[in-house]
Design a protein around this motif. Structure first.
Motif, PDB file in Angstrom:
ATOM      1  N   THR A   1      20.083  -4.144   3.228  1.00 53.29           N
ATOM      2  CA  THR A   1      20.329  -2.723   2.544  1.00 53.29           C
ATOM      3  C   THR A   1      19.238  -2.067   1.586  1.00 53.29           C
ATOM      4  N   ARG A   2      19.135  -2.515   0.580  1.00 52.18           N
ATOM      5  CA  ARG A   2      18.097  -2.075  -0.407  1.00 52.18           C
ATOM      6  C   ARG A   2      16.621  -2.139   0.169  1.00 52.18           C
ATOM      7  N   TYR A   3      16.202  -3.090   1.123  1.00 45.96           N
ATOM      8  CA  TYR A   3      15.212  -3.395   1.726  1.00 45.96           C
ATOM      9  C   TYR A   3      14.906  -3.068   3.124  1.00 45.96           C
ATOM     10  N   ALA A   4      16.005  -2.418   3.708  1.00 47.98           N
ATOM     11  CA  ALA A   4      16.130  -2.535   5.190  1.00 47.98           C
ATOM     12  C   ALA A   4      14.813  -1.537   5.708  1.00 47.98           C
ATOM     13  N   ASP A   5      14.229  -0.597   5.034  1.00 44.08           N
ATOM     14  CA  ASP A   5      13.146   0.137   5.533  1.00 44.08           C
ATOM     15  C   ASP A   5      11.733  -0.380   5.057  1.00 44.08           C
TER      16      ASP A   5
ATOM     17  N   GLY B   1      19.389 -15.452 -14.259  1.00 45.26           N
ATOM     18  CA  GLY B   1      18.840 -14.769 -13.091  1.00 45.26           C
ATOM     19  C   GLY B   1      17.952 -14.941 -12.428  1.00 45.26           C
ATOM     20  N   THR B   2      17.034 -15.922 -12.727  1.00 48.96           N
ATOM     21  CA  THR B   2      15.783 -16.371 -12.113  1.00 48.96           C
ATOM     22  C   THR B   2      15.592 -18.080 -12.513  1.00 48.96           C
ATOM     23  N   CYS B   3      14.816 -18.626 -11.731  1.00 51.90           N
ATOM     24  CA  CYS B   3      14.198 -19.875 -12.239  1.00 51.90           C
ATOM     25  C   CYS B   3      12.976 -20.383 -11.117  1.00 51.90           C
ATOM     26  N   HIS B   4      12.446 -21.266 -11.374  1.00 48.95           N
ATOM     27  CA  HIS B   4      11.429 -21.616 -10.536  1.00 48.95           C
ATOM     28  C   HIS B   4      11.788 -21.714  -9.132  1.00 48.95           C
ATOM     29  N   ILE B   5      11.131 -21.251  -8.117  1.00 48.84           N
ATOM     30  CA  ILE B   5      11.554 -21.081  -6.592  1.00 48.84           C
ATOM     31  C   ILE B   5      12.010 -22.460  -6.099  1.00 48.84           C
ATOM     32  N   THR B   6      11.328 -23.624  -6.418  1.00 43.71           N
ATOM     33  CA  THR B   6      11.755 -24.830  -5.887  1.00 43.71           C
ATOM     34  C   THR B   6      13.248 -25.265  -6.435  1.00 43.71           C
ATOM     35  N   ASN B   7      13.498 -24.696  -7.650  1.00 40.67           N
ATOM     36  CA  ASN B   7      14.920 -25.004  -8.153  1.00 40.67           C
ATOM     37  C   ASN B   7      15.844 -24.144  -7.526  1.00 40.67           C
ATOM     38  N   ILE B   8      15.438 -22.959  -7.321  1.00 41.07           N
ATOM     39  CA  ILE B   8      16.595 -22.148  -6.524  1.00 41.07           C
ATOM     40  C   ILE B   8      16.723 -22.873  -5.295  1.00 41.07           C
ATOM     41  N   ILE B   9      15.843 -23.283  -4.657  1.00 43.60           N
ATOM     42  CA  ILE B   9      15.914 -23.921  -3.374  1.00 43.60           C
ATOM     43  C   ILE B   9      16.572 -25.076  -3.491  1.00 43.60           C
ATOM     44  N   LEU B  10      16.522 -26.031  -4.569  1.00 42.52           N
ATOM     45  CA  LEU B  10      17.429 -27.136  -4.911  1.00 42.52           C
ATOM     46  C   LEU B  10      18.755 -26.786  -4.928  1.00 42.52           C
ATOM     47  N   SER B  11      19.012 -25.684  -5.633  1.00 43.23           N
ATOM     48  CA  SER B  11      20.462 -25.163  -6.013  1.00 43.23           C
ATOM     49  C   SER B  11      21.229 -24.762  -4.815  1.00 43.23           C
ATOM     50  N   GLU B  12      20.790 -24.499  -3.645  1.00 44.39           N
ATOM     51  CA  GLU B  12      21.242 -24.155  -2.596  1.00 44.39           C
ATOM     52  C   GLU B  12      21.849 -22.747  -2.441  1.00 44.39           C
ATOM     53  N   ILE B  13      21.175 -22.043  -3.342  1.00 43.76           N
ATOM     54  CA  ILE B  13      21.758 -20.649  -3.467  1.00 43.76           C
ATOM     55  C   ILE B  13      20.741 -19.885  -2.537  1.00 43.76           C
ATOM     56  N   ALA B  14      21.400 -18.996  -1.708  1.00 47.45           N
ATOM     57  CA  ALA B  14      20.744 -18.308  -0.755  1.00 47.45           C
ATOM     58  C   ALA B  14      20.111 -17.073  -1.492  1.00 47.45           C
ATOM     59  N   ALA B  15      18.700 -17.246  -1.979  1.00 42.77           N
ATOM     60  CA  ALA B  15      17.943 -16.336  -2.527  1.00 42.77           C
ATOM     61  C   ALA B  15      16.428 -16.815  -2.340  1.00 42.77           C
ATOM     62  N   THR B  16      15.762 -16.055  -2.738  1.00 42.31           N
ATOM     63  CA  THR B  16      13.937 -16.354  -2.710  1.00 42.31           C
ATOM     64  C   THR B  16      13.404 -15.330  -3.741  1.00 42.31           C
TER      65      THR B  16
ATOM     66  N   PRO C   1      19.621 -12.304   0.666  1.00 44.68           N
ATOM     67  CA  PRO C   1      19.668 -12.170   2.394  1.00 44.68           C
ATOM     68  C   PRO C   1      20.353 -10.790   2.261  1.00 44.68           C
ATOM     69  N   GLU C   2      21.276 -10.509   1.871  1.00 48.89           N
ATOM     70  CA  GLU C   2      22.045  -9.120   1.920  1.00 48.89           C
ATOM     71  C   GLU C   2      20.972  -7.946   1.602  1.00 48.89           C
ATOM     72  N   ASP C   3      20.038  -8.067   0.474  1.00 48.43           N
ATOM     73  CA  ASP C   3      19.234  -7.119   0.343  1.00 48.43           C
ATOM     74  C   ASP C   3      18.314  -6.680   1.327  1.00 48.43           C
TER      75      ASP C   3
ATOM     76  N   LEU D   1      15.432 -14.802   7.894  1.00 52.55           N
ATOM     77  CA  LEU D   1      14.418 -14.755   9.001  1.00 52.55           C
ATOM     78  C   LEU D   1      15.015 -13.627   9.932  1.00 52.55           C
ATOM     79  N   PRO D   2      16.341 -13.395  10.307  1.00 56.09           N
ATOM     80  CA  PRO D   2      16.601 -12.439  11.376  1.00 56.09           C
ATOM     81  C   PRO D   2      16.252 -10.855  10.898  1.00 56.09           C
ATOM     82  N   ASP D   3      16.161 -10.607   9.560  1.00 54.64           N
ATOM     83  CA  ASP D   3      15.728  -9.268   8.969  1.00 54.64           C
ATOM     84  C   ASP D   3      14.373  -9.255   8.628  1.00 54.64           C
ATOM     85  N   MET D   4      13.558 -10.110   8.853  1.00 57.96           N
ATOM     86  CA  MET D   4      12.273 -10.301   8.673  1.00 57.96           C
ATOM     87  C   MET D   4      11.504  -9.420   9.824  1.00 57.96           C
ATOM     88  N   ASP D   5      10.557  -8.549   9.257  1.00 59.05           N
ATOM     89  CA  ASP D   5      10.049  -7.791  10.412  1.00 59.05           C
ATOM     90  C   ASP D   5       8.790  -8.483  10.929  1.00 59.05           C
ATOM     91  N   ARG D   6       8.207  -9.292  10.285  1.00 54.98           N
ATOM     92  CA  ARG D   6       6.944 -10.186  10.773  1.00 54.98           C
ATOM     93  C   ARG D   6       6.798 -11.432  10.528  1.00 54.98           C
TER      94      ARG D   6
END
Length: 310
Positions: free
Chosen positions: A160-164, A87-102, A155-157, A242-247
């Motif tokens: 939905t979950r964090y829309a507001d 369910g988690t790992c170091h962010i640089t390894n998430i990036i390397l995995s090419e899974i769309a998550a942060t 990204p989908e979060d 990025l399209p769903d970031m507010d700032r």
């Protein structure tokens, strides 16, 4: 790296200490990898440890070995396994995995979501958060405090979950960012610390100069995890988000981030000691010039964040 005879003696010594529980598997694997550059032994130690105790960190370390060996496909597979299984790992390894998550700091009560990126004022902003939430700042140690406020986000979060929620990040000119990493971290011994104090690893010096690093930039990325983590493209932290970031703040707008958090938490946040980079303008300028050759590597960052880098 030691001679073959010396390495063989050290290998036997290492195995004996491991068998006698005088070393933990991660420590033993690091010694095998960095002291004698025996990736086979390090792999054996980590694989055995994973069979005994299923932990994502063992898979991540196995993945890093494959990066060192140039086996990117296998490395990516191991990082994916680590992330999807645990369910988690170091962010640089998430990036390397090419899974769309942060990984983001999330406060559900205040409806805030911040995606930190190394060398983009993340230490400062994280300290703003801990000061506002817990009444304490930790300097550079902030990266290791309050893990409960961090969350894996998809990204989908954001839709939905964090829309507001107020969703934001801070970016910086890529060349300036790499120069800051070099002056603060590499020149400060981060690579040497990663390899347990060795002067070289896989033919690269652990106290290199800026031109040396610039020349072999991608080789340094594949050799040192610390280097990879701090030089991953900023766009890879917000993949599909990025399209769903507010700032998107520029690093020159950190004062606005501070004002945002002061307003949200109804507190006054003391100014933090600058952790943005070197104050030696001449050295900074020379280092940035040395890393101008990395502009091609960061073409996507310039394309995605160009308007925010001015």
């Amino acid at each position: 790296m030691q001679s073959k005879t010396t390495a063989d003696v050290y290998k036997k010594h290492l195995r004996r200490r491991l068998e006698n529980n005088q070393l933990r598997p991660l420590e033993a694997a690091d010694k095998a990898k960095f002291r004698i550059e025996d990736f086979g032994l390090a792999t054996e130690i980590l694989s055995a440890a994973y069979e005994k105790e299923k932990k994502g960190v063992f898979l991540e370390r196995l993945g890093q070995i494959q990066i060192n060996l140039g086996n990117d496909v296998l490395a990516r597979s191991l990082m994916r396994d680590a992330f999807q299984t645990f369910g988690t790992c170091h962010i640089t390894n998430i990036i390397l995995s090419e899974i769309a998550a942060t990984v983001a700091i999330v406060d559900d009560e205040k409806k805030l979501l911040y995606i930190p990126m190394p060398k983009c004022g993340s230490s400062t902003v994280k300290n703003y958060f801990t000061q506002a939430m817990f009444g304490e700042a930790y300097g550079e140690l902030v990266h290791f405090r309050h893990p409960e406020i961090y969350r894996v986000v998809y990204p989908e979060d954001l839709k939905t979950r964090y829309a507001d929620y107020m969703k934001f990040c801070v970016v910086r000119d890529p060349v300036s960012r790499v120069a800051s990493y070099f002056l603060t971290n590499v020149a400060g011994g981060s690579l040497r610390r990663e390899v347990s104090g060795e002067n070289t690893f896989l033919g690269l010096r652990t106290n290199p100069g800026p031109l040396e690093v610039s020349k072999d930039f991608e080789l340094f990325r594949s050799t040192f995890m610390d280097f990879r983590h701090h030089t991953d493209a900023m766009s890879s932290y917000v993949r599909e988000m990025l399209p769903d970031m507010d700032r998107v703040y520029s690093i020159s707008e950190l004062h606005e981030v501070k004002e945002l958090l002061e307003d949200k938490y109804s507190v006054s946040i003391p100014d933090q000691k600058s952790m943005v980079g070197s104050s030696d303008k001449e050295k900074t300028s020379a280092t940035q010039k040395a890393f101008e050759s990395t502009q091609e590597f960061y073409a996507e960052d310039y394309k995605v964040f160009g308007e925010f880098l001015k």
